[in-house]
Design a protein around this motif. Sequence first.
Motif, PDB file in Angstrom:
ATOM      1  N   GLN A 146     -15.395 -45.214  41.155  1.00  0.00           N
ATOM      2  CA  GLN A 146     -14.986 -44.232  42.414  1.00  0.00           C
ATOM      3  C   GLN A 146     -16.316 -42.962  42.138  1.00  0.00           C
ATOM      4  OE1 GLN A 146     -13.279 -44.645  44.975  1.00  0.00           O
ATOM      5  NE2 GLN A 146     -11.971 -46.119  44.442  1.00  0.00           N
ATOM      6  N   HIS A 147     -16.309 -42.464  43.143  1.00  0.00           N
ATOM      7  CA  HIS A 147     -17.328 -41.131  43.491  1.00  0.00           C
ATOM      8  C   HIS A 147     -16.648 -40.157  42.214  1.00  0.00           C
ATOM      9  CE1 HIS A 147     -19.508 -37.591  44.996  1.00  0.00           C
ATOM     10  NE2 HIS A 147     -20.191 -38.726  45.323  1.00  0.00           N
ATOM     11  N   ASP A 148     -17.599 -39.326  41.871  1.00  0.00           N
ATOM     12  CA  ASP A 148     -16.993 -38.257  41.008  1.00  0.00           C
ATOM     13  C   ASP A 148     -16.393 -37.179  41.476  1.00  0.00           C
ATOM     14  OD1 ASP A 148     -19.228 -36.973  41.856  1.00  0.00           O
ATOM     15  OD2 ASP A 148     -20.348 -37.122  40.095  1.00  0.00           O
ATOM     16  N   GLU A 149     -16.443 -37.038  42.930  1.00  0.00           N
ATOM     17  CA  GLU A 149     -15.581 -35.909  43.415  1.00  0.00           C
ATOM     18  C   GLU A 149     -13.987 -36.301  43.296  1.00  0.00           C
ATOM     19  OE1 GLU A 149     -16.873 -35.378  47.387  1.00  0.00           O
ATOM     20  OE2 GLU A 149     -18.864 -34.271  46.872  1.00  0.00           O
ATOM     21  N   ASP A 150     -13.619 -37.431  43.347  1.00  0.00           N
ATOM     22  CA  ASP A 150     -12.314 -37.828  43.242  1.00  0.00           C
ATOM     23  C   ASP A 150     -12.198 -39.201  42.716  1.00  0.00           C
ATOM     24  OD1 ASP A 150      -9.560 -38.131  43.290  1.00  0.00           O
ATOM     25  OD2 ASP A 150      -9.509 -38.530  45.598  1.00  0.00           O
ATOM     26  N   PRO A 151     -12.480 -39.251  41.327  1.00  0.00           N
ATOM     27  CA  PRO A 151     -12.542 -40.463  40.666  1.00  0.00           C
ATOM     28  C   PRO A 151     -11.049 -41.202  40.491  1.00  0.00           C
ATOM     29  CG  PRO A 151     -12.820 -38.994  39.042  1.00  0.00           C
ATOM     30  CD  PRO A 151     -12.603 -38.172  40.423  1.00  0.00           C
ATOM     31  N   PHE A 152     -10.115 -40.548  40.552  1.00  0.00           N
ATOM     32  CA  PHE A 152      -8.892 -41.157  40.200  1.00  0.00           C
ATOM     33  C   PHE A 152      -7.787 -41.245  41.460  1.00  0.00           C
ATOM     34  CE2 PHE A 152      -9.997 -38.902  36.347  1.00  0.00           C
ATOM     35  CZ  PHE A 152     -10.396 -39.870  35.403  1.00  0.00           C
ATOM     36  N   GLY A 153      -8.184 -40.488  42.381  1.00  0.00           N
ATOM     37  CA  GLY A 153      -7.157 -40.471  43.768  1.00  0.00           C
ATOM     38  C   GLY A 153      -6.737 -41.916  44.186  1.00  0.00           C
ATOM     39  N   PRO A 154      -8.099 -42.431  44.815  1.00  0.00           N
ATOM     40  CA  PRO A 154      -7.928 -43.572  45.487  1.00  0.00           C
ATOM     41  C   PRO A 154      -7.038 -44.588  44.705  1.00  0.00           C
ATOM     42  CG  PRO A 154     -10.053 -42.724  45.581  1.00  0.00           C
ATOM     43  CD  PRO A 154      -9.539 -41.988  44.672  1.00  0.00           C
ATOM     44  N   GLY A 155      -7.212 -44.701  43.237  1.00  0.00           N
ATOM     45  CA  GLY A 155      -6.632 -45.679  42.555  1.00  0.00           C
ATOM     46  C   GLY A 155      -5.184 -45.643  42.432  1.00  0.00           C
ATOM     47  N   GLU A 156      -5.020 -44.167  42.061  1.00  0.00           N
ATOM     48  CA  GLU A 156      -3.563 -43.883  41.914  1.00  0.00           C
ATOM     49  C   GLU A 156      -2.770 -44.144  43.481  1.00  0.00           C
ATOM     50  OE1 GLU A 156      -0.835 -40.032  40.987  1.00  0.00           O
ATOM     51  OE2 GLU A 156      -2.832 -39.909  40.258  1.00  0.00           O
ATOM     52  N   ALA A 157      -3.368 -43.740  44.346  1.00  0.00           N
ATOM     53  CA  ALA A 157      -2.744 -43.980  45.781  1.00  0.00           C
ATOM     54  C   ALA A 157      -2.604 -45.423  46.054  1.00  0.00           C
ATOM     55  CB  ALA A 157      -3.660 -43.347  46.931  1.00  0.00           C
ATOM     56  N   ALA A 158      -3.491 -46.366  45.775  1.00  0.00           N
ATOM     57  CA  ALA A 158      -3.312 -47.759  45.997  1.00  0.00           C
ATOM     58  C   ALA A 158      -2.178 -48.406  45.114  1.00  0.00           C
ATOM     59  CB  ALA A 158      -4.736 -48.498  45.491  1.00  0.00           C
ATOM     60  N   ILE A 159      -2.241 -47.691  43.757  1.00  0.00           N
ATOM     61  CA  ILE A 159      -0.948 -48.395  42.879  1.00  0.00           C
ATOM     62  C   ILE A 159       0.300 -47.984  43.606  1.00  0.00           C
ATOM     63  CG2 ILE A 159       0.016 -48.226  40.605  1.00  0.00           C
ATOM     64  CD1 ILE A 159      -2.836 -47.604  39.617  1.00  0.00           C
ATOM     65  N   ARG A 160       0.445 -46.548  43.824  1.00  0.00           N
ATOM     66  CA  ARG A 160       1.557 -46.086  44.368  1.00  0.00           C
ATOM     67  C   ARG A 160       2.136 -47.059  45.922  1.00  0.00           C
ATOM     68  NH1 ARG A 160       3.790 -41.998  41.963  1.00  0.00           N
ATOM     69  NH2 ARG A 160       2.492 -40.614  40.710  1.00  0.00           N
ATOM     70  N   GLU A 161       1.294 -47.531  46.681  1.00  0.00           N
ATOM     71  CA  GLU A 161       1.429 -48.182  47.859  1.00  0.00           C
ATOM     72  C   GLU A 161       1.925 -49.501  47.473  1.00  0.00           C
ATOM     73  OE1 GLU A 161      -0.893 -49.761  51.886  1.00  0.00           O
ATOM     74  OE2 GLU A 161      -2.055 -48.464  50.341  1.00  0.00           O
ATOM     75  N   ALA A 162       1.477 -50.054  46.421  1.00  0.00           N
ATOM     76  CA  ALA A 162       1.682 -51.369  45.919  1.00  0.00           C
ATOM     77  C   ALA A 162       3.139 -51.536  45.313  1.00  0.00           C
ATOM     78  CB  ALA A 162       0.732 -51.957  44.949  1.00  0.00           C
ATOM     79  N   ALA A 163       3.184 -50.554  44.576  1.00  0.00           N
ATOM     80  CA  ALA A 163       4.697 -50.779  43.463  1.00  0.00           C
ATOM     81  C   ALA A 163       5.844 -49.626  43.918  1.00  0.00           C
ATOM     82  CB  ALA A 163       4.170 -49.960  42.147  1.00  0.00           C
ATOM     83  N   GLU A 164       5.723 -48.852  44.735  1.00  0.00           N
ATOM     84  CA  GLU A 164       6.696 -48.257  45.210  1.00  0.00           C
ATOM     85  C   GLU A 164       7.397 -48.775  46.699  1.00  0.00           C
ATOM     86  OE1 GLU A 164       5.698 -43.511  43.872  1.00  0.00           O
ATOM     87  OE2 GLU A 164       5.320 -43.949  45.663  1.00  0.00           O
ATOM     88  N   PRO A 165       8.544 -48.641  46.894  1.00  0.00           N
ATOM     89  CA  PRO A 165       9.608 -48.091  46.002  1.00  0.00           C
ATOM     90  C   PRO A 165      10.230 -48.904  44.781  1.00  0.00           C
ATOM     91  CG  PRO A 165      10.737 -48.715  48.057  1.00  0.00           C
ATOM     92  CD  PRO A 165       9.329 -49.155  48.153  1.00  0.00           C
ATOM     93  N   GLU A 166       9.944 -50.232  44.929  1.00  0.00           N
ATOM     94  CA  GLU A 166      10.656 -50.923  43.821  1.00  0.00           C
ATOM     95  C   GLU A 166      10.462 -50.280  42.392  1.00  0.00           C
ATOM     96  OE1 GLU A 166      10.142 -55.513  41.929  1.00  0.00           O
ATOM     97  OE2 GLU A 166       8.726 -54.767  43.358  1.00  0.00           O
ATOM     98  N   TYR A 167       9.255 -49.662  42.319  1.00  0.00           N
ATOM     99  CA  TYR A 167       9.042 -49.243  40.854  1.00  0.00           C
ATOM    100  C   TYR A 167       9.065 -47.652  41.062  1.00  0.00           C
ATOM    101  CZ  TYR A 167       8.160 -53.532  38.705  1.00  0.00           C
ATOM    102  OH  TYR A 167       8.458 -54.960  38.228  1.00  0.00           O
TER     103      TYR A 167
END
Length: 326
Positions: A277-298
């Motif tokens: 990811q771009h160094d301005e927000d390297p973690f945000g997109p991945g975290e959002a994608a994981i939450r979208e895939a896993a919540e609310p089951e997890y």
Amino acid sequence: MEAPCVRVDRERGEETRRRLADADLVAEDREIESEDGSLFVPVTDPEAVSEDLTVVVREVDERRTQDTPADLLGFEPSYERLGDIVIVDEDDADRARELADAVMSSDVPAETVLNRASKVKGELRVRDWEVLAGDGTETVHREYGCEYLLDVAEVYFSPRLATERHRVAKQVESDERAFDMFAGVGPFAIPFAKRGAEVVGVDLNERAVEYLRENARRNGVADRVTARRGDVREIAPDYADWADRVVMNLPHSADDFLDTAVELAGDDCVIHYYDIQHDEDPFGPGEAAIREAAEPEYAVAVETRHAVRSYAPHELNVCLDVRLSR
């Protein structure tokens, strides 16, 4: 100059030196010294030394008898080692040949010099190579006490990620069930199994799967490693709700496989999600994608946000260690 050294009784010195050399831990730019019945072997990474060996810090001399490529060329060239292969990345044919000649004439323990002839390409992530010296593209690479037979022309493997693989492997506990979704020749799967985990490794590349099976045998963990060839999305139903740990080291497109990772996850599972990811927000997109895939089951908890390395200008290769809990 002070350096970390393994201290060992002199009679066990050669055995220990070979053991450290097999793990690629001997600091070749420092002298091995003897004193009061002990041998002091300088090491490159004291944290990677086995717990049954003693590490001390002491003054050690530089080795002055080694001829390096820089000594012969008059400048510091850029190259990396993979087993007994030296890899260069030179567009200029004359410069590539000069560098290869210097490597082969130096004290670098190399049998082959390869020049990158293409970028990583295709679904199997392999590249073309130009053989500048020696013969063949197969080698045995050692890192952190494990050894991997591989052919760089047929499989993807990056020695630059050794420290990152070790960071993750240290988190593994005995009796875990771990699933490597893009396993390659086993640089995650093998150390996981050596720590006592039961591991399933999947890869599309048939040759990579063959090497994974061979490397499990070489490292004494064949009974704890299951190697499967195919699309992980088709294999995952066989291991639904199975994993305590999932590795997703496919940073350009891991987000396409998050539903599969969630399918694999047991009631309490750590996912190691690799992203670029771009160094301005390297973690945000991945975290959002994981939450979208896993919540609310997890319930989703990010345990580590880790920058692995620079990938390109303003781009980072990052890893999110994320715990999913039901």
